[in-house]
Design an enzyme around this catalytic site. Structure first.
Site, PDB file in Angstrom:
ATOM      1  N   GLU A  43       5.216   3.034  -1.605  1.00  0.00           N
ATOM      2  CA  GLU A  43       4.272   3.436  -2.663  1.00  0.00           C
ATOM      3  C   GLU A  43       4.816   4.544  -3.562  1.00  0.00           C
ATOM      4  O   GLU A  43       4.304   5.678  -3.568  1.00  0.00           O
ATOM      5  CB  GLU A  43       2.943   3.869  -2.040  1.00  0.00           C
ATOM      6  CG  GLU A  43       2.261   2.742  -1.303  1.00  0.00           C
ATOM      7  CD  GLU A  43       0.876   3.099  -0.805  1.00  0.00           C
ATOM      8  OE1 GLU A  43       0.589   4.294  -0.635  1.00  0.00           O
ATOM      9  OE2 GLU A  43       0.085   2.173  -0.571  1.00  0.00           O
TER      10      GLU A  43
ATOM     11  N   GLU B 183       0.015  -4.538   2.329  1.00  0.00           N
ATOM     12  CA  GLU B 183      -0.794  -3.684   3.217  1.00  0.00           C
ATOM     13  C   GLU B 183      -2.260  -3.873   2.895  1.00  0.00           C
ATOM     14  O   GLU B 183      -2.651  -3.959   1.719  1.00  0.00           O
ATOM     15  CB  GLU B 183      -0.491  -2.196   2.962  1.00  0.00           C
ATOM     16  CG  GLU B 183       0.705  -1.636   3.639  1.00  0.00           C
ATOM     17  CD  GLU B 183       0.790  -0.121   3.398  1.00  0.00           C
ATOM     18  OE1 GLU B 183      -0.259   0.538   3.280  1.00  0.00           O
ATOM     19  OE2 GLU B 183       1.914   0.384   3.318  1.00  0.00           O
TER      20      GLU B 183
HETATM   21  C1  GAL Z   1      -1.154   3.193   2.294  1.00  0.00           C
HETATM   22  C2  GAL Z   1       0.190   3.693   2.767  1.00  0.00           C
HETATM   23  C3  GAL Z   1       0.280   3.645   4.269  1.00  0.00           C
HETATM   24  C4  GAL Z   1      -0.930   4.272   4.884  1.00  0.00           C
HETATM   25  C5  GAL Z   1      -2.153   3.609   4.364  1.00  0.00           C
HETATM   26  C6  GAL Z   1      -3.407   4.206   4.953  1.00  0.00           C
HETATM   27  O1  GAL Z   1      -1.419   3.469   0.968  1.00  0.00           O
HETATM   28  O2  GAL Z   1       1.235   2.936   2.222  1.00  0.00           O
HETATM   29  O3  GAL Z   1       1.442   4.309   4.668  1.00  0.00           O
HETATM   30  O4  GAL Z   1      -0.948   5.628   4.553  1.00  0.00           O
HETATM   31  O5  GAL Z   1      -2.213   3.764   2.975  1.00  0.00           O
HETATM   32  O6  GAL Z   1      -4.532   3.836   4.242  1.00  0.00           O
END
Ligand code: GAL
Length: 717
Positions: free
Chosen positions: A151, A361
């Protein structure tokens, strides 16, 4: 766009952090992954301090064993470079690489993302660790995809960043006269006489210069992109057959121009965490997925990439040679490194299913939200995942595989929760794995949308300026309102960037497209003149690409095509409404609109704007352009856009779908798949559909009932 090496069908899995667990847990992990039919995991995202415990010490042994174990279990790997979280020794040795806020505070180590992308030491260390990973795992048979960083989005206001900003500004503006002109620096005595006088927009006394602030946002995006490209190129050189990507962060925070980045990734990958637990989650899911697909479509058109954009791959002092691609650690480690393995070099171009993108994710259950965490009720994890697949995602990935025992995100949800595999969430994870298996064939179908909505990160940045006529202007809200009402009316949408071609879309909607360059205006004019249908809302066309207002009346660049001239803005107070002749009430904003060729289709009724045009329509060449001068309530906005869609000859995806049921179709030649999502709490009958439900194997003839909170995927025919 290319597809992870050696993977057929849809991806399923998530972030896997074996470095947080003793080795005996790893075997259980792989066994559970097999049970859930997980086929891809992202490994190593935040593992830098475990891979390089000291400046001159590396430890890849554990990662070798993890990759071998995963390979033996049939799970492929998206191998991450760990550069989003430098280890403590790095920050101690290079305090100048810690990020500085706009207020001048140098942040300390102790969280993640504590780096400055312009700091030479950081860039060199990032290249080093990425190069070592590439050298060591280039031939590992589990390696399917490179996942660079995590990110990208960290801005830094330090002196390294200031130098890089100045270099970038020189490239953009050429000379100081042009920069002064673009930023209107004669206002408030800001005229620059020397490049050295320009810095990042740090904390200042009163309102900052909007041109300066906007160029800074563009620079930050380009600087981070350069850091990504540097790693990508190392990885590509080591493994030409393995695609490289990075996961985009979405939401209310827009650190980089993802449309621009799409040209530089082999696979668009997004992280998506809706900020709402209710119906808003479904809307945000559809919005994010449509954006991702649209970015992937851009990326699939190399000829349309921005030719003028320059990447600063030189953070200042990188005269040292690039990172060594050879591994120099732990002799004998890495049993799985021999041989190319199956699928070697098998990265594939886009298939008939359209440009590849991936939900990298998402949250299986609890998600962070201000104030408290939201729990996803049963079925929602699958429904959200399949909503992404319906819109073209080549699978569903999660953050994360196993919930951690500690650390900052200890309560973030996971496919294997704290409760362990004997849990609702893991059982749903197993069901989702089976469902994705049954849906593999939909990957052949491309999502088709007839409506395009304008999306421009620079407009978002420009509309965050504190000096605008209303504090209630929210670009994300404006664009998502258009998407939301079109989705509710059953129309599929793509997003278009200002330099995207429009001709493929019978209807184009431009919500608050504040910055419009001459070329964009010309493209819009040609589109409508040739028979296109356009709806533009207030604030569109007002400024040029430097945020300088176009004179002679708003909406500046689009006055002629819209056939209106706006003399004055009348921003509305919170709770204030402007009544329209249709009976609807506008909010947030209103304007004095003069007709200049257009006809009024609705007028303001009462108040200072009584009788003045509020909504207009203009025949322009062979096309039609509507202008909307206030924020309509969703119901009225939906009527307007659905009317424009009908005028453009567009039919909803599934005309019989009742309210609460969302329909998305994927097509490949004569074959098609219809996804039906019931977001309601009652079963819903959808008439006039036929086909086999891939999830249950049951045939529907003439109608299908979608269970409450359920999903049906019909292979139509
Ligand atoms: C994402 C991030 C992850 C984790 C996740 C938790 O944005 O890439 O590493 O932090 O959020 O919500």
């Amino acid at each position: 766009m290319r597809w992870p090496r050696g993977l057929d069908g849809l991806c399923y899995g998530g972030d896997y952090n074996p470095e947080q667990w003793p080795e005996h847990v790893w075997a259980e992990d792989v066994a559970l992954m097999r049970r859930a039919r997980v086929n891809l995991v992202t490994v190593g995202v935040f593992a830098w301090s475990r891979l390089q415990p000291a400046p001159d010490r590396y430890d890849f042994g554990w990662l070798d064993r993890v990759l071998d174990l995963l390979h033996a279990g049939g799970v492929r790997v998206a191998l991450a470079t760990p550069t989003a979280s430098p280890p403590p020794w790095f920050s101690a040795a290079h305090p100048d690489a810690l990020p500085v806020t706009a207020d001048g505070v140098r942040l300390t180590h102790g969280s993640r993302d504590t780096y400055c992308a312009s700091a030479p030491a950081y860039r060199a260390a990032a290249r080093d660790i990425a190069g070592r990973l590439a050298g060591r795992y280039r031939d590992h048979p589990a390696l399917a995809l490179w996942h660079v960083h995590n990110e990208y989005g960290t801005a830094c206001h330090c002196d390294h960043a200031a130098r890089a900003f100045r270099r970038w500004l020189r490239g953009r503006h050429g000379d100081l006269d042009r920069l002064n002109e673009a930023w209107c620096t004669s206002f408030w005595s800001q005229r620059y006489g020397d490049w050295a006088e320009i810095g990042p927009p740090r904390a200042t006394r009163y309102l900052p210069n909007p041109g300066h602030a906007l160029d800074w946002r563009r620079f930050c995006s380009e600087e981070l992109l350069a850091a990504y490209v540097e790693q990508r190129d190392l990885l590509r050189t080591a493994t030409p057959g393995v695609p490289v990507t990075t996961n985009y962060v979405l939401g209310g925070w827009v650190p980089v121009d993802h449309a621009r980045w799409a040209a530089e990734v082999d696979l668009v990958a997004i992280d998506h965490y809706p900020s709402d637990a209710g119906a808003g989650a479904e809307e945000q899911t559809a919005f994010a997925a449509d954006l991702a697909r649209s970015w992937a479509r851009r990326a699939a058109r190399p000829a349309d990439r921005d030719p003028g954009a320059e990447l600063d791959s030189d953070p200042g002092v990188d005269s040292e040679p690039g990172a060594d691609l050879e591994s120099d650690s732990e002799p004998g480690a890495g049993a799985g490194r021999a041989g190319g393995g199956e699928g070697d070099g098998a990265a594939v171009a886009d298939g008939p299913g359209g440009p590849a993108w991936l939900l990298m994710e998402s949250a299986p259950n609890l998600i962070y939200a201000p104030g408290r965490m939201h729990t996803k009720e049963p079925g929602r994890m699958a429904r959200h995942s399949l909503a992404h697949v319906a819109r073209g995602s080549r699978g569903a990935m999660f953050f994360q595989w196993r919930a951690p025992r500690g650390g900052a995100e200890v309560f973030h949800s996971a496919l294997v929760p704290h409760a362990g595999p004997d849990s609702r969430v893991f059982r749903e994870a197993v069901e989702l794995g089976a469902a994705l298996d049954r849906l593999a064939e939909v990957d052949a179908g491309a999502v088709q949308a007839s409506v395009a909505i304008g999306w421009d990160a620079a407009c978002w940045w420009a509309l965050q300026s504190p000096g605008l006529p209303s504090g209630r202007l929210d670009y994300l809200d404006e664009v998502s309102a258009a998407h939301r009402v079109l989705r509710r009316a059953g129309f599929g949408c793509d997003f278009v960037a200002p330099d995207d071609p429009l001709e493929a879309y019978p209807l184009v909607v431009l919500p608050a497209l504040y910055l419009v360059a001459d070329e964009t205006a010309e493209r819009v004019r040609r589109y409508v003149a040739a028979g296109g249908h356009l709806v533009a809302t207030y604030l569109s066309g007002v400024a040029d690409e430097y945020a300088r207002v176009r004179l002679g009346g708003y909406p500046g660049a689009l006055r002629d095509v819209l056939g209106v001239r706006v003399e004055e803005f009348h921003p509305l107070a919170s709770g204030e409404r402007r009544r329209l002749s249709t009976g609807d009430e506008g909010r947030h904003w209103s304007e004095t609109v003069r007709l200049a060729g257009a006809e009024a289709v609705a007028r303001y009724a009462g108040g200072v704007l009584d009788g003045e045009p509020a909504l207009t329509r203009h025949r322009y060449g062979a096309g039609t352009a509507w202008y909307v001068s206030t924020r309509l309530p969703d119901e009225a906005y939906g009527r307007l856009l659905a009317g424009a869609a009908r005028a453009a000859g567009i039919a909803p995806t599934c005309p019989g779908a009742p309210p609460g049921v969302e329909a998305v179709r994927r097509r490949s030649g004569a074959a098609s798949w219809l996804f039906l999502f019931n977001h309601d709490t009652e079963p819903r009958r959808v008439p006039a559909v036929a086909g086999e439900d891939l999830l249950t194997g049951v045939r529907a003839e003439g109608a299908v009932t979608v269970p409450a909170g359920g999903v049906v995927v019909l292979r139509e025919g």
